[in-house]
Design a protein around this motif. Structure first.
Motif, PDB file in Angstrom:
ATOM      1  N   ASP A  70       0.571  -0.722   0.056  1.00 41.39           N
ATOM      2  CA  ASP A  70      -0.186   0.081   0.071  1.00 41.39           C
ATOM      3  C   ASP A  70       0.906   0.509  -0.138  1.00 41.39           C
ATOM      4  OD1 ASP A  70      -2.522   1.547  -0.078  1.00 41.39           O
ATOM      5  OD2 ASP A  70      -1.967   1.851   2.181  1.00 41.39           O
ATOM      6  N   THR A  71       1.895   1.515   0.975  1.00 42.38           N
ATOM      7  CA  THR A  71       2.738   2.196   0.697  1.00 42.38           C
ATOM      8  C   THR A  71       3.329   2.327  -0.753  1.00 42.38           C
ATOM      9  OG1 THR A  71       3.462   1.979   3.021  1.00 42.38           O
ATOM     10  CG2 THR A  71       4.953   3.591   2.013  1.00 42.38           C
ATOM     11  N   ARG A  72       4.122   1.851  -1.246  1.00 38.82           N
ATOM     12  CA  ARG A  72       5.165   1.577  -2.056  1.00 38.82           C
ATOM     13  C   ARG A  72       4.046   2.286  -3.810  1.00 38.82           C
ATOM     14  NH1 ARG A  72       9.777  -1.449  -3.179  1.00 38.82           N
ATOM     15  NH2 ARG A  72       8.557  -1.913  -5.664  1.00 38.82           N
ATOM     16  N   ALA A  73       2.718   1.485  -3.510  1.00 34.38           N
ATOM     17  CA  ALA A  73       1.125   1.687  -4.228  1.00 34.38           C
ATOM     18  C   ALA A  73       1.219   3.392  -4.129  1.00 34.38           C
ATOM     19  CB  ALA A  73       0.202   1.565  -3.852  1.00 34.38           C
ATOM     20  N   ARG A  74       0.955   4.003  -3.119  1.00 39.68           N
ATOM     21  CA  ARG A  74       0.550   5.108  -2.591  1.00 39.68           C
ATOM     22  C   ARG A  74       1.909   6.809  -2.915  1.00 39.68           C
ATOM     23  NH1 ARG A  74      -0.032   6.459   2.849  1.00 39.68           N
ATOM     24  NH2 ARG A  74       0.503   5.269   3.718  1.00 39.68           N
ATOM     25  N   LEU A  75       2.872   5.672  -2.392  1.00 40.92           N
ATOM     26  CA  LEU A  75       4.095   7.121  -3.627  1.00 40.92           C
ATOM     27  C   LEU A  75       4.721   6.847  -5.225  1.00 40.92           C
ATOM     28  CD1 LEU A  75       6.941   5.408  -0.423  1.00 40.92           C
ATOM     29  CD2 LEU A  75       6.160   7.595  -1.696  1.00 40.92           C
ATOM     30  N   LEU A  76       4.082   5.403  -5.450  1.00 38.55           N
ATOM     31  CA  LEU A  76       3.819   5.983  -6.927  1.00 38.55           C
ATOM     32  C   LEU A  76       2.811   6.728  -7.387  1.00 38.55           C
ATOM     33  CD1 LEU A  76       4.116   1.859  -7.976  1.00 38.55           C
ATOM     34  CD2 LEU A  76       5.789   3.937  -8.688  1.00 38.55           C
ATOM     35  N   GLU A  77       1.529   6.301  -6.854  1.00 34.98           N
ATOM     36  CA  GLU A  77       0.595   7.777  -7.405  1.00 34.98           C
ATOM     37  C   GLU A  77       0.745   9.457  -7.296  1.00 34.98           C
ATOM     38  OE1 GLU A  77      -4.080   8.551  -5.843  1.00 34.98           O
ATOM     39  OE2 GLU A  77      -3.045   7.199  -5.166  1.00 34.98           O
ATOM     40  N   ALA A  78       1.655   9.308  -5.332  1.00 38.74           N
ATOM     41  CA  ALA A  78       2.143  10.874  -5.593  1.00 38.74           C
ATOM     42  C   ALA A  78       2.936  11.067  -6.188  1.00 38.74           C
ATOM     43  CB  ALA A  78       2.920  10.601  -3.767  1.00 38.74           C
ATOM     44  N   ALA A  79       3.659  10.439  -7.266  1.00 37.64           N
ATOM     45  CA  ALA A  79       5.133  10.591  -7.774  1.00 37.64           C
ATOM     46  C   ALA A  79       4.380  10.938  -9.292  1.00 37.64           C
ATOM     47  CB  ALA A  79       5.997   9.134  -7.941  1.00 37.64           C
ATOM     48  N   GLU A  80       3.374   9.832  -9.652  1.00 41.64           N
ATOM     49  CA  GLU A  80       3.132  10.220 -11.127  1.00 41.64           C
ATOM     50  C   GLU A  80       2.320  12.025 -10.757  1.00 41.64           C
ATOM     51  OE1 GLU A  80      -0.464   8.980 -13.903  1.00 41.64           O
ATOM     52  OE2 GLU A  80      -0.269   8.193 -11.800  1.00 41.64           O
ATOM     53  N   GLY A  81       1.796  12.430  -9.685  1.00 40.41           N
ATOM     54  CA  GLY A  81       1.364  13.733 -10.295  1.00 40.41           C
ATOM     55  C   GLY A  81       1.738  14.933  -9.546  1.00 40.41           C
ATOM     56  N   GLU A  82       3.221  15.117  -8.787  1.00 42.68           N
ATOM     57  CA  GLU A  82       4.408  15.630  -8.771  1.00 42.68           C
ATOM     58  C   GLU A  82       5.606  15.636  -9.396  1.00 42.68           C
ATOM     59  OE1 GLU A  82       4.617  17.503  -6.572  1.00 42.68           O
ATOM     60  OE2 GLU A  82       2.402  16.614  -5.684  1.00 42.68           O
ATOM     61  N   PHE A  83       6.200  14.287 -10.281  1.00 41.61           N
ATOM     62  CA  PHE A  83       6.162  14.237 -12.194  1.00 41.61           C
ATOM     63  C   PHE A  83       5.275  14.853 -13.050  1.00 41.61           C
ATOM     64  CE2 PHE A  83       8.563  10.319 -10.622  1.00 41.61           C
ATOM     65  CZ  PHE A  83       9.582  11.009  -9.851  1.00 41.61           C
ATOM     66  N   GLY A  84       4.247  15.460 -13.209  1.00 44.73           N
ATOM     67  CA  GLY A  84       3.395  15.303 -13.498  1.00 44.73           C
ATOM     68  C   GLY A  84       3.541  16.849 -14.279  1.00 44.73           C
ATOM     69  N   ALA A  85       3.460  17.214 -12.812  1.00 48.95           N
ATOM     70  CA  ALA A  85       3.203  18.360 -12.786  1.00 48.95           C
ATOM     71  C   ALA A  85       4.284  19.084 -12.459  1.00 48.95           C
ATOM     72  CB  ALA A  85       2.556  19.432 -11.098  1.00 48.95           C
ATOM     73  N   HIS A  86       5.467  19.041 -12.368  1.00 50.73           N
ATOM     74  CA  HIS A  86       6.996  19.867 -11.776  1.00 50.73           C
ATOM     75  C   HIS A  86       7.821  19.350 -12.248  1.00 50.73           C
ATOM     76  CE1 HIS A  86       5.004  21.397  -8.594  1.00 50.73           C
ATOM     77  NE2 HIS A  86       4.523  20.365  -8.227  1.00 50.73           N
ATOM     78  N   GLY A  87       7.726  18.338 -13.386  1.00 47.64           N
ATOM     79  CA  GLY A  87       9.087  16.915 -13.586  1.00 47.64           C
ATOM     80  C   GLY A  87       9.679  16.542 -12.973  1.00 47.64           C
ATOM     81  N   TYR A  88      10.886  15.567 -13.195  1.00 45.56           N
ATOM     82  CA  TYR A  88      11.647  14.892 -12.946  1.00 45.56           C
ATOM     83  C   TYR A  88      12.550  15.570 -12.040  1.00 45.56           C
ATOM     84  CZ  TYR A  88      15.343  11.090 -11.839  1.00 45.56           C
ATOM     85  OH  TYR A  88      16.083  11.019 -10.311  1.00 45.56           O
ATOM     86  N   THR A  89      13.187  16.519 -12.528  1.00 41.28           N
ATOM     87  CA  THR A  89      14.527  17.603 -12.051  1.00 41.28           C
ATOM     88  C   THR A  89      13.672  18.377 -10.861  1.00 41.28           C
ATOM     89  OG1 THR A  89      15.606  17.842 -14.239  1.00 41.28           O
ATOM     90  CG2 THR A  89      16.027  18.796 -12.246  1.00 41.28           C
ATOM     91  N   ALA A  90      12.428  19.073 -10.785  1.00 34.27           N
ATOM     92  CA  ALA A  90      12.142  19.780  -9.717  1.00 34.27           C
ATOM     93  C   ALA A  90      11.476  19.035  -8.986  1.00 34.27           C
ATOM     94  CB  ALA A  90      11.594  21.103 -10.764  1.00 34.27           C
TER      95      ALA A  90
END
Length: 220
Positions: free
Chosen positions: A28-48
């Motif tokens: 569950d923790t890994r899945a929540r982190l994947l979901e959060a990463a998708e949102g953050e990467f999509g909004a800010h890009g990988y580097t930022a």
């Protein structure tokens, strides 16, 4: 002090239950982190995007993120693998769809379907990798490996097409390279991202283009 078999059994059952609960929490923790990463990467890009931002969005500590994925790079790789796999566990599982007897055209259509489904799920991941690879040598290595894996999967699918069904003078190796270029994230980005193709239009284009490039007119 000795324990009865019943007591030992109860202890073992308790440990087994604890392990199952712990495994479920980690998933569950890994899945929540994947979901959060998708949102953050999509909004800010990988580097930022920072691990602090991802952890906060997932409602966990930064230490938990590192325990679950090892690094921001590991999380990006996990996100990409999850997006590519979809309902499959690995490229090998995806290739099993093409086991057994299939007509050359059905094999081409199946490849187009598979690539279209992956392209839609993984569009963000591919763009993140492409951009991050320009500034991060480790991401560049992962990016190259993902391309090799995609080439290998296509090679296994194309290998099932009889040589006599390929266009005159076209070897299986050349057919694989051709399909690898046509059925690519770059093609999806150009047609869907730049020209507004929806998924059905991209799927139809991929089928037509692969058929015209690889198969003889009489292959069925």
């Amino acid at each position: 002090m000795t324990f009865s078999e019943a007591e030992i059994g109860e202890t073992g059952d308790a440990r087994s239950r604890q392990k199952r609960v712990g495994d479920a929490l980690r998933r569950d923790t890994r899945a929540r982190l994947l979901e959060a990463a998708e949102g953050e990467f999509g909004a800010h890009g990988y580097t930022a995007t920072t691990v602090t931002r991802i952890a906060a969005a997932a409602g966990v500590s930064v230490q938990t993120l590192y325990l679950a994925w090892g690094s921001k790079r590991g999380l990006l790789r996990g996100y990409m693998e999850h997006a590519i796999a979809g309902g499959e566990a690995s490229p090998e599982d995806a290739a099993r769809r093409f086991a057994g007897d299939m007509s050359p055209q059905d094999r081409i259509n199946g490849l187009a379907d598979l690539v279209s489904d992956i392209a839609e799920r993984a569009a963000l991941g591919w763009s993140l990798y492409r951009d991050a690879a320009a500034v991060d040598p480790e991401i560049t290595e992962d990016w190259a490996e993902l391309h090799r894996l995609r080439h290998g999967l296509i090679a296994r699918i194309v290998a099932g097409i009889p040589a006599e069904s390929l266009r005159a003078g076209l070897t299986h190796a050349a057919a694989t390279d051709t399909a690898w270029v046509i059925a690519s994230p770059d093609s999806y980005d150009l047609l869907a991202g730049r020209l507004g193709y929806d998924l059905d239009a991209f799927r139809a284009w991929t089928r037509r283009t692969l058929t015209a490039a690889l198969l003889t007119p009489t292959a069925g």
